[in-house]
Design an enzyme around this catalytic site. Structure first.
Site, mmCIF file in Angstrom:
data_model
loop_
_atom_site.group_PDB
_atom_site.id
_atom_site.type_symbol
_atom_site.label_atom_id
_atom_site.label_comp_id
_atom_site.label_asym_id
_atom_site.label_seq_id
_atom_site.Cartn_x
_atom_site.Cartn_y
_atom_site.Cartn_z
ATOM 1 N N ARG A 168 0.841 -1.212 0.000
ATOM 2 C CA ARG A 168 0.000 0.000 0.000
ATOM 3 C C ARG A 168 0.876 1.262 0.000
ATOM 4 O O ARG A 168 0.572 2.246 0.680
ATOM 5 C CB ARG A 168 -0.924 0.034 1.223
ATOM 6 N N SER A 238 -10.578 0.317 4.087
ATOM 7 C CA SER A 238 -9.721 0.098 5.267
ATOM 8 C C SER A 238 -9.181 1.433 5.764
ATOM 9 O O SER A 238 -8.538 2.157 5.010
ATOM 10 C CB SER A 238 -8.534 -0.790 4.904
ATOM 11 N N GLU A 333 -4.408 4.499 6.735
ATOM 12 C CA GLU A 333 -4.114 4.151 5.333
ATOM 13 C C GLU A 333 -4.443 5.274 4.344
ATOM 14 O O GLU A 333 -3.624 5.592 3.481
ATOM 15 C CB GLU A 333 -4.861 2.869 4.944
HETATM 16 C C1 LIG Z 1 -15.242 0.546 0.005
HETATM 17 C C2 LIG Z 1 -13.781 0.698 -0.318
HETATM 18 C C3 LIG Z 1 -12.996 -0.418 -0.527
HETATM 19 C C4 LIG Z 1 -11.637 -0.288 -0.841
HETATM 20 N N1 LIG Z 1 -10.910 -1.415 -1.047
HETATM 21 C C5 LIG Z 1 -9.597 -1.311 -1.357
HETATM 22 C C6 LIG Z 1 -8.816 -2.495 -1.583
HETATM 23 O O1 LIG Z 1 -9.315 -3.611 -1.542
HETATM 24 N N2 LIG Z 1 -7.506 -2.332 -1.871
HETATM 25 C C7 LIG Z 1 -6.923 -1.096 -1.960
HETATM 26 O O2 LIG Z 1 -5.730 -1.030 -2.233
HETATM 27 N N3 LIG Z 1 -7.645 0.031 -1.753
HETATM 28 C C8 LIG Z 1 -8.949 -0.044 -1.456
HETATM 29 N N4 LIG Z 1 -9.681 1.088 -1.234
HETATM 30 C C9 LIG Z 1 -9.020 2.404 -1.301
HETATM 31 C C10 LIG Z 1 -9.198 3.130 -2.663
HETATM 32 O O3 LIG Z 1 -10.211 2.532 -3.404
HETATM 33 C C11 LIG Z 1 -7.919 3.118 -3.492
HETATM 34 O O4 LIG Z 1 -6.856 3.674 -2.769
HETATM 35 C C12 LIG Z 1 -8.079 3.907 -4.794
HETATM 36 O O5 LIG Z 1 -6.945 3.712 -5.606
HETATM 37 C C13 LIG Z 1 -8.287 5.397 -4.557
HETATM 38 O O6 LIG Z 1 -8.666 5.972 -5.785
HETATM 39 P P1 LIG Z 1 -9.305 7.424 -5.852
HETATM 40 O O7 LIG Z 1 -9.399 7.806 -7.280
HETATM 41 O O8 LIG Z 1 -10.560 7.460 -5.092
HETATM 42 O O9 LIG Z 1 -8.169 8.278 -5.129
HETATM 43 P P2 LIG Z 1 -8.352 9.552 -4.192
HETATM 44 O O10 LIG Z 1 -8.981 9.121 -2.923
HETATM 45 O O11 LIG Z 1 -8.994 10.647 -4.929
HETATM 46 O O12 LIG Z 1 -6.826 9.917 -3.922
HETATM 47 C C14 LIG Z 1 -6.018 9.070 -3.147
HETATM 48 C C15 LIG Z 1 -4.580 9.603 -3.169
HETATM 49 O O13 LIG Z 1 -4.066 9.518 -4.489
HETATM 50 C C16 LIG Z 1 -3.692 10.817 -4.964
HETATM 51 N N5 LIG Z 1 -4.059 10.867 -6.379
HETATM 52 C C17 LIG Z 1 -5.271 10.594 -6.915
HETATM 53 N N6 LIG Z 1 -5.197 10.687 -8.251
HETATM 54 C C18 LIG Z 1 -3.927 11.044 -8.550
HETATM 55 C C19 LIG Z 1 -3.231 11.312 -9.771
HETATM 56 N N7 LIG Z 1 -3.830 11.218 -10.952
HETATM 57 N N8 LIG Z 1 -1.921 11.677 -9.695
HETATM 58 C C20 LIG Z 1 -1.285 11.774 -8.501
HETATM 59 N N9 LIG Z 1 -1.889 11.525 -7.323
HETATM 60 C C21 LIG Z 1 -3.198 11.165 -7.353
HETATM 61 C C22 LIG Z 1 -4.467 11.799 -4.113
HETATM 62 O O14 LIG Z 1 -3.802 13.048 -4.066
HETATM 63 C C23 LIG Z 1 -4.475 11.078 -2.782
HETATM 64 O O15 LIG Z 1 -3.233 11.262 -2.151
HETATM 65 C C24 LIG Z 1 -11.048 0.995 -0.934
HETATM 66 C C25 LIG Z 1 -11.843 2.131 -0.727
HETATM 67 C C26 LIG Z 1 -13.192 1.992 -0.428
HETATM 68 C C27 LIG Z 1 -14.036 3.215 -0.238
#
Ligand SMILES: Cc1cc2nc3c(=O)[nH]c(=O)nc-3n(C[C@H](O)[C@H](O)[C@H](O)COP(=O)(O)OP(=O)(O)OC[C@H]3O[C@@H](n4cnc5c(N)ncnc54)[C@H](O)[C@@H]3O)c2cc1C
Length: 340
Positions: A168, A238, A333
Protein backbone atom coordinates in the site's frame (compact mmCIF):
# COMPACT_ATOMS: atom_id res chain seq x y z
CA UNK A 1 -5.26 29.24 -23.17
CA UNK A 2 -2.45 27.88 -25.40
CA UNK A 3 0.65 26.58 -23.60
CA UNK A 4 3.66 24.44 -24.52
CA UNK A 5 1.57 21.28 -23.94
CA UNK A 6 -1.43 22.38 -26.02
CA UNK A 7 -4.58 24.40 -25.51
CA UNK A 8 -6.28 24.27 -22.12
CA UNK A 9 -9.76 25.41 -21.21
CA UNK A 10 -9.43 24.53 -17.56
CA UNK A 11 -11.92 26.51 -15.51
CA UNK A 12 -11.03 27.51 -11.94
CA UNK A 13 -14.03 27.70 -9.59
CA UNK A 14 -13.97 29.23 -6.12
CA UNK A 15 -15.27 27.89 -2.78
CA UNK A 16 -16.56 24.57 -4.07
CA UNK A 17 -18.09 22.01 -1.68
CA UNK A 18 -16.24 18.68 -1.86
CA UNK A 19 -19.07 16.69 -0.21
CA UNK A 20 -19.80 14.80 -3.43
CA UNK A 21 -16.10 14.40 -4.31
CA UNK A 22 -15.09 12.18 -1.35
CA UNK A 23 -16.64 8.83 -0.46
CA UNK A 24 -16.71 9.63 3.28
CA UNK A 25 -19.02 12.49 2.24
CA UNK A 26 -17.27 14.96 4.53
CA UNK A 27 -18.38 18.52 3.92
CA UNK A 28 -15.38 20.75 3.41
CA UNK A 29 -14.70 23.40 0.80
CA UNK A 30 -11.97 23.76 -1.78
CA UNK A 31 -10.71 27.33 -1.96
CA UNK A 32 -10.23 26.78 -5.73
CA UNK A 33 -11.38 23.76 -7.73
CA UNK A 34 -10.73 22.60 -11.29
CA UNK A 35 -11.37 19.50 -13.37
CA UNK A 36 -8.48 18.34 -15.60
CA UNK A 37 -9.77 16.76 -18.81
CA UNK A 38 -6.53 16.78 -20.80
CA UNK A 39 -2.75 16.82 -20.40
CA UNK A 40 -2.84 20.50 -21.33
CA UNK A 41 -5.26 21.15 -18.43
CA UNK A 42 -2.86 19.41 -16.03
CA UNK A 43 0.11 21.48 -17.22
CA UNK A 44 -1.96 24.66 -17.12
CA UNK A 45 -3.21 24.03 -13.57
CA UNK A 46 0.25 23.03 -12.31
CA UNK A 47 1.71 26.17 -13.89
CA UNK A 48 -0.81 28.37 -12.08
CA UNK A 49 -0.07 26.65 -8.76
CA UNK A 50 3.68 27.19 -9.26
CA UNK A 51 3.30 30.85 -10.30
CA UNK A 52 1.08 31.70 -7.36
CA UNK A 53 2.93 29.51 -4.84
CA UNK A 54 -0.29 27.91 -3.59
CA UNK A 55 -1.04 24.37 -2.35
CA UNK A 56 -2.20 21.66 -4.75
CA UNK A 57 -4.35 18.66 -3.88
CA UNK A 58 -4.91 16.09 -6.65
CA UNK A 59 -8.16 14.19 -6.38
CA UNK A 60 -9.44 11.11 -8.19
CA UNK A 61 -12.72 9.68 -6.90
CA UNK A 62 -11.92 10.66 -3.30
CA UNK A 63 -12.21 7.06 -2.05
CA UNK A 64 -8.91 7.11 -0.20
CA UNK A 65 -8.78 10.58 1.31
CA UNK A 66 -9.84 12.00 4.65
CA UNK A 67 -10.66 15.68 4.31
CA UNK A 68 -9.82 17.18 7.69
CA UNK A 69 -10.59 20.80 6.93
CA UNK A 70 -11.25 23.25 4.10
CA UNK A 71 -8.58 22.84 1.43
CA UNK A 72 -6.37 25.83 0.64
CA UNK A 73 -5.03 26.52 -2.86
CA UNK A 74 -6.19 24.41 -5.80
CA UNK A 75 -7.94 21.04 -5.70
CA UNK A 76 -7.53 19.39 -9.10
CA UNK A 77 -9.92 16.57 -9.97
CA UNK A 78 -8.53 14.19 -12.59
CA UNK A 79 -11.01 13.47 -15.36
CA UNK A 80 -8.85 12.49 -18.35
CA UNK A 81 -10.41 9.57 -20.22
CA UNK A 82 -9.28 6.92 -22.71
CA UNK A 83 -8.18 3.28 -22.66
CA UNK A 84 -6.76 0.61 -24.94
CA UNK A 85 -5.58 -2.99 -24.74
CA UNK A 86 -3.03 -3.86 -27.42
CA UNK A 87 -0.56 -6.75 -27.54
CA UNK A 88 -0.73 -7.46 -23.81
CA UNK A 89 -0.45 -3.83 -22.74
CA UNK A 90 -3.49 -2.27 -21.07
CA UNK A 91 -3.28 1.52 -21.01
CA UNK A 92 -5.75 3.89 -19.35
CA UNK A 93 -5.94 7.58 -18.58
CA UNK A 94 -5.97 8.77 -14.97
CA UNK A 95 -9.67 9.66 -14.84
CA UNK A 96 -10.91 6.21 -15.91
CA UNK A 97 -12.56 4.29 -13.09
CA UNK A 98 -10.61 1.26 -11.95
CA UNK A 99 -13.28 -1.43 -11.78
CA UNK A 100 -14.72 -0.83 -15.28
CA UNK A 101 -11.11 -1.10 -16.52
CA UNK A 102 -10.83 -4.62 -15.04
CA UNK A 103 -14.08 -5.52 -16.80
CA UNK A 104 -12.84 -3.99 -20.07
CA UNK A 105 -9.55 -5.92 -19.85
CA UNK A 106 -11.40 -9.24 -19.53
CA UNK A 107 -13.60 -8.30 -22.51
CA UNK A 108 -10.45 -7.60 -24.53
CA UNK A 109 -8.90 -10.95 -23.54
CA UNK A 110 -6.39 -9.32 -21.16
CA UNK A 111 -6.11 -11.25 -17.89
CA UNK A 112 -4.47 -10.88 -14.49
CA UNK A 113 -6.45 -8.08 -12.83
CA UNK A 114 -9.53 -10.09 -11.79
CA UNK A 115 -8.57 -10.21 -8.09
CA UNK A 116 -8.53 -6.39 -8.05
CA UNK A 117 -12.20 -6.24 -9.07
CA UNK A 118 -14.51 -3.77 -7.36
CA UNK A 119 -11.80 -1.58 -5.82
CA UNK A 120 -13.29 1.92 -5.98
CA UNK A 121 -11.41 4.87 -7.41
CA UNK A 122 -9.57 5.98 -10.50
CA UNK A 123 -6.68 4.60 -12.52
CA UNK A 124 -4.48 7.60 -11.69
CA UNK A 125 -4.68 6.90 -7.96
CA UNK A 126 -4.05 3.15 -8.27
CA UNK A 127 -0.21 3.41 -8.27
CA UNK A 128 -0.23 5.90 -5.38
CA UNK A 129 -1.03 3.28 -2.78
CA UNK A 130 -0.24 0.30 -5.03
CA UNK A 131 -3.79 -1.01 -4.73
CA UNK A 132 -4.07 -4.62 -3.72
CA UNK A 133 -6.59 -7.29 -2.77
CA UNK A 134 -6.99 -11.07 -2.66
CA UNK A 135 -3.35 -11.86 -3.34
CA UNK A 136 -2.73 -9.44 -6.24
CA UNK A 137 -1.36 -5.92 -6.21
CA UNK A 138 -0.99 -3.35 -8.96
CA UNK A 139 2.81 -3.63 -8.94
CA UNK A 140 2.52 -7.30 -10.07
CA UNK A 141 1.14 -6.01 -13.39
CA UNK A 142 2.70 -2.58 -13.65
CA UNK A 143 4.54 -1.57 -16.84
CA UNK A 144 4.95 2.23 -16.66
CA UNK A 145 3.08 5.48 -16.13
CA UNK A 146 3.10 8.98 -17.55
CA UNK A 147 3.02 11.86 -15.09
CA UNK A 148 3.50 15.60 -14.99
CA UNK A 149 6.62 16.32 -12.96
CA UNK A 150 6.00 19.55 -11.06
CA UNK A 151 9.72 19.87 -10.29
CA UNK A 152 10.88 19.91 -13.92
CA UNK A 153 7.65 21.16 -15.50
CA UNK A 154 7.68 18.21 -17.95
CA UNK A 155 5.72 15.06 -18.66
CA UNK A 156 7.84 12.04 -17.73
CA UNK A 157 7.56 8.26 -17.95
CA UNK A 158 8.27 6.23 -14.80
CA UNK A 159 8.88 2.48 -14.83
CA UNK A 160 8.18 -0.01 -12.05
CA UNK A 161 11.52 0.44 -10.28
CA UNK A 162 11.17 4.23 -10.29
CA UNK A 163 7.78 4.02 -8.54
CA UNK A 164 9.24 2.27 -5.45
CA UNK A 165 6.17 0.14 -4.79
CA UNK A 166 5.61 -1.49 -1.40
CA UNK A 167 2.65 -2.69 0.65
CA UNK A 168 0.00 0.00 0.00
CA UNK A 169 2.92 2.28 -0.69
CA UNK A 170 4.96 3.99 -3.42
CA UNK A 171 7.20 7.03 -3.86
CA UNK A 172 4.00 9.02 -4.53
CA UNK A 173 3.15 8.66 -0.83
CA UNK A 174 6.66 9.25 0.49
CA UNK A 175 9.81 10.62 -1.18
CA UNK A 176 7.98 12.08 -4.20
CA UNK A 177 4.81 13.09 -2.39
CA UNK A 178 3.11 15.91 -4.29
CA UNK A 179 5.71 15.93 -7.07
CA UNK A 180 3.89 14.00 -9.82
CA UNK A 181 0.42 14.27 -11.32
CA UNK A 182 -0.24 10.84 -12.80
CA UNK A 183 -1.95 11.08 -16.19
CA UNK A 184 -1.80 7.59 -17.71
CA UNK A 185 -0.98 4.07 -16.47
CA UNK A 186 0.07 1.00 -18.49
CA UNK A 187 -0.22 -2.56 -17.18
CA UNK A 188 0.85 -5.95 -18.50
CA UNK A 189 -2.04 -8.35 -19.04
CA UNK A 190 -1.88 -12.01 -20.09
CA UNK A 191 -3.49 -13.51 -23.19
CA UNK A 192 -3.84 -16.83 -21.35
CA UNK A 193 -5.91 -16.82 -18.16
CA UNK A 194 -4.21 -18.26 -15.08
CA UNK A 195 -6.38 -17.88 -11.97
CA UNK A 196 -4.80 -16.54 -8.79
CA UNK A 197 -6.53 -18.68 -6.15
CA UNK A 198 -3.99 -18.02 -3.40
CA UNK A 199 -6.69 -16.46 -1.22
CA UNK A 200 -8.72 -19.44 0.03
CA UNK A 201 -12.09 -17.65 -0.13
CA UNK A 202 -11.69 -17.01 -3.87
CA UNK A 203 -11.12 -20.70 -4.66
CA UNK A 204 -14.01 -21.74 -2.43
CA UNK A 205 -16.36 -19.38 -4.26
CA UNK A 206 -15.10 -19.69 -7.83
CA UNK A 207 -14.40 -23.45 -7.91
CA UNK A 208 -11.18 -25.27 -8.79
CA UNK A 209 -11.05 -24.38 -12.52
CA UNK A 210 -12.73 -21.01 -12.92
CA UNK A 211 -12.55 -18.68 -15.91
CA UNK A 212 -11.74 -14.98 -15.49
CA UNK A 213 -15.40 -13.97 -15.17
CA UNK A 214 -15.90 -16.55 -12.39
CA UNK A 215 -12.92 -15.21 -10.42
CA UNK A 216 -14.15 -11.64 -10.87
CA UNK A 217 -17.63 -12.68 -9.69
CA UNK A 218 -16.13 -14.49 -6.67
CA UNK A 219 -14.08 -11.46 -5.64
CA UNK A 220 -17.10 -9.18 -6.04
CA UNK A 221 -19.27 -11.50 -3.96
CA UNK A 222 -16.63 -11.74 -1.21
CA UNK A 223 -16.20 -7.97 -1.13
CA UNK A 224 -19.95 -7.31 -1.06
CA UNK A 225 -20.35 -9.69 1.89
CA UNK A 226 -17.44 -8.17 3.87
CA UNK A 227 -17.56 -4.44 3.27
CA UNK A 228 -20.28 -1.89 4.00
CA UNK A 229 -22.09 -0.79 0.83
CA UNK A 230 -20.44 2.44 -0.31
CA UNK A 231 -23.70 3.67 -1.84
CA UNK A 232 -25.49 3.42 1.52
CA UNK A 233 -22.74 4.01 4.08
CA UNK A 234 -20.03 6.54 3.22
CA UNK A 235 -16.52 5.22 4.00
CA UNK A 236 -12.98 4.98 2.62
CA UNK A 237 -12.50 1.22 2.91
CA UNK A 238 -9.72 0.10 5.27
CA UNK A 239 -8.98 3.03 7.54
CA UNK A 240 -5.80 1.53 9.04
CA UNK A 241 -2.92 -0.51 7.62
CA UNK A 242 -2.20 -3.97 8.98
CA UNK A 243 0.86 -3.45 11.23
CA UNK A 244 3.99 -5.37 10.21
CA UNK A 245 6.01 -6.68 13.16
CA UNK A 246 8.92 -9.07 13.80
CA UNK A 247 8.78 -12.80 14.51
CA UNK A 248 9.43 -12.49 18.26
CA UNK A 249 6.72 -9.87 18.76
CA UNK A 250 4.29 -12.02 16.78
CA UNK A 251 5.09 -15.08 18.87
CA UNK A 252 4.58 -13.10 22.09
CA UNK A 253 1.23 -11.81 20.84
CA UNK A 254 0.21 -15.30 19.73
CA UNK A 255 1.09 -16.75 23.13
CA UNK A 256 -1.29 -14.29 24.79
CA UNK A 257 -3.90 -14.42 21.98
CA UNK A 258 -3.95 -17.86 20.30
CA UNK A 259 -6.64 -16.75 17.81
CA UNK A 260 -4.61 -13.73 16.63
CA UNK A 261 -4.88 -13.30 12.85
CA UNK A 262 -1.38 -12.83 11.41
CA UNK A 263 0.56 -14.01 8.39
CA UNK A 264 4.09 -13.82 7.00
CA UNK A 265 4.57 -10.91 4.58
CA UNK A 266 6.88 -8.08 3.56
CA UNK A 267 9.85 -9.47 5.49
CA UNK A 268 7.91 -9.72 8.76
CA UNK A 269 4.47 -10.65 10.03
CA UNK A 270 1.33 -8.74 9.19
CA UNK A 271 -1.21 -8.57 12.00
CA UNK A 272 -4.85 -8.07 11.04
CA UNK A 273 -5.74 -4.51 12.02
CA UNK A 274 -9.42 -5.51 11.88
CA UNK A 275 -8.80 -8.25 14.46
CA UNK A 276 -6.88 -5.85 16.73
CA UNK A 277 -9.63 -3.22 16.56
CA UNK A 278 -12.39 -5.73 17.21
CA UNK A 279 -10.51 -7.29 20.16
CA UNK A 280 -9.78 -3.86 21.60
CA UNK A 281 -13.55 -3.48 21.83
CA UNK A 282 -13.90 -0.76 19.22
CA UNK A 283 -16.54 -2.27 16.90
CA UNK A 284 -19.60 -0.01 16.91
CA UNK A 285 -17.75 2.73 18.83
CA UNK A 286 -18.90 6.20 17.72
CA UNK A 287 -18.01 9.86 17.96
CA UNK A 288 -20.71 12.19 16.63
CA UNK A 289 -21.61 10.98 13.13
CA UNK A 290 -18.51 8.77 12.81
CA UNK A 291 -18.64 5.09 13.74
CA UNK A 292 -16.47 1.96 13.60
CA UNK A 293 -18.47 -0.26 11.23
CA UNK A 294 -20.43 -3.08 12.88
CA UNK A 295 -19.82 -5.09 9.69
CA UNK A 296 -16.04 -4.68 9.43
CA UNK A 297 -13.97 -3.22 12.28
CA UNK A 298 -11.33 -1.87 9.89
CA UNK A 299 -13.80 0.54 8.30
CA UNK A 300 -14.85 3.87 9.79
CA UNK A 301 -18.19 5.03 8.43
CA UNK A 302 -20.08 8.29 8.24
CA UNK A 303 -23.47 7.33 9.64
CA UNK A 304 -24.84 10.77 8.76
CA UNK A 305 -23.53 14.29 9.20
CA UNK A 306 -20.10 13.22 10.47
CA UNK A 307 -17.74 16.16 10.75
CA UNK A 308 -14.02 15.82 9.98
CA UNK A 309 -13.38 16.31 13.71
CA UNK A 310 -15.59 13.27 14.51
CA UNK A 311 -13.56 11.05 12.18
CA UNK A 312 -10.30 12.34 13.62
CA UNK A 313 -11.39 11.88 17.25
CA UNK A 314 -12.72 8.38 16.56
CA UNK A 315 -9.57 7.28 14.73
CA UNK A 316 -7.44 8.54 17.62
CA UNK A 317 -9.58 6.64 20.13
CA UNK A 318 -9.19 3.44 18.11
CA UNK A 319 -5.42 3.94 17.86
CA UNK A 320 -5.19 4.55 21.62
CA UNK A 321 -7.23 1.47 22.53
CA UNK A 322 -5.19 -0.80 20.25
CA UNK A 323 -1.95 0.67 21.60
CA UNK A 324 -3.10 0.11 25.19
CA UNK A 325 -4.33 -3.44 24.54
CA UNK A 326 -1.55 -4.77 22.29
CA UNK A 327 1.28 -2.22 22.27
CA UNK A 328 0.90 -1.82 18.49
CA UNK A 329 0.60 1.44 16.56
CA UNK A 330 -2.05 1.62 13.87
CA UNK A 331 -1.11 3.75 10.88
CA UNK A 332 -3.87 5.49 8.91
CA UNK A 333 -4.11 4.15 5.33
CA UNK A 334 -5.92 6.96 3.43
CA UNK A 335 -4.28 10.27 2.65
CA UNK A 336 -5.26 13.16 4.93
CA UNK A 337 -5.85 16.63 3.41
CA UNK A 338 -4.87 19.32 4.09
CA UNK A 339 -1.43 18.23 5.22
CA UNK A 340 -0.81 19.27 8.82
C1 LIG B 1 -15.24 0.55 0.01
C2 LIG B 1 -13.78 0.70 -0.32
C3 LIG B 1 -13.00 -0.42 -0.53
C4 LIG B 1 -11.64 -0.29 -0.84
N1 LIG B 1 -10.91 -1.41 -1.05
C5 LIG B 1 -9.60 -1.31 -1.36
C6 LIG B 1 -8.82 -2.49 -1.58
O1 LIG B 1 -9.31 -3.61 -1.54
N2 LIG B 1 -7.51 -2.33 -1.87
C7 LIG B 1 -6.92 -1.10 -1.96
O2 LIG B 1 -5.73 -1.03 -2.23
N3 LIG B 1 -7.64 0.03 -1.75
C8 LIG B 1 -8.95 -0.04 -1.46
N4 LIG B 1 -9.68 1.09 -1.23
C9 LIG B 1 -9.02 2.40 -1.30
C10 LIG B 1 -9.20 3.13 -2.66
O3 LIG B 1 -10.21 2.53 -3.40
C11 LIG B 1 -7.92 3.12 -3.49
O4 LIG B 1 -6.86 3.67 -2.77
C12 LIG B 1 -8.08 3.91 -4.79
O5 LIG B 1 -6.94 3.71 -5.61
C13 LIG B 1 -8.29 5.40 -4.56
O6 LIG B 1 -8.67 5.97 -5.79
P1 LIG B 1 -9.31 7.42 -5.85
O7 LIG B 1 -9.40 7.81 -7.28
O8 LIG B 1 -10.56 7.46 -5.09
O9 LIG B 1 -8.17 8.28 -5.13
P2 LIG B 1 -8.35 9.55 -4.19
O10 LIG B 1 -8.98 9.12 -2.92
O11 LIG B 1 -8.99 10.65 -4.93
O12 LIG B 1 -6.83 9.92 -3.92
C14 LIG B 1 -6.02 9.07 -3.15
C15 LIG B 1 -4.58 9.60 -3.17
O13 LIG B 1 -4.07 9.52 -4.49
C16 LIG B 1 -3.69 10.82 -4.96
N5 LIG B 1 -4.06 10.87 -6.38
C17 LIG B 1 -5.27 10.59 -6.91
N6 LIG B 1 -5.20 10.69 -8.25
C18 LIG B 1 -3.93 11.04 -8.55
C19 LIG B 1 -3.23 11.31 -9.77
N7 LIG B 1 -3.83 11.22 -10.95
N8 LIG B 1 -1.92 11.68 -9.70
C20 LIG B 1 -1.28 11.77 -8.50
N9 LIG B 1 -1.89 11.52 -7.32
C21 LIG B 1 -3.20 11.17 -7.35
C22 LIG B 1 -4.47 11.80 -4.11
O14 LIG B 1 -3.80 13.05 -4.07
C23 LIG B 1 -4.48 11.08 -2.78
O15 LIG B 1 -3.23 11.26 -2.15
C24 LIG B 1 -11.05 1.00 -0.93
C25 LIG B 1 -11.84 2.13 -0.73
C26 LIG B 1 -13.19 1.99 -0.43
C27 LIG B 1 -14.04 3.22 -0.24
Amino acid sequence: MAGKFGTSNVEIQKNVSLASFNTLRLTVQAERFAVAKSLADVAQAAGMVAREGIALQVLGAGSNVVLRNDLPGLTLRMSIHGRSCINGLLTASAGEYWDPLVDYAIDQGGFGLENLSMIPGTVGAAPVQNIGAYGTQLSDRFAHLTAFDRRTDQFVELNRAACGFGYRDSIFKSSARGRYIICEVSLFVDAKFLPNLAYPGVAAWAGAHPDARAVRAAVMALRSARLPDLGLTPNVGSFFKNPIIGKQSTQALLAANPDLVSWEAEGGYKVSAGWLIERAGCKGMAVGGAMVSEQHALVLVNRGNARPADIEALSQQVQRRVQDAFGLTLEIEPDCFPES
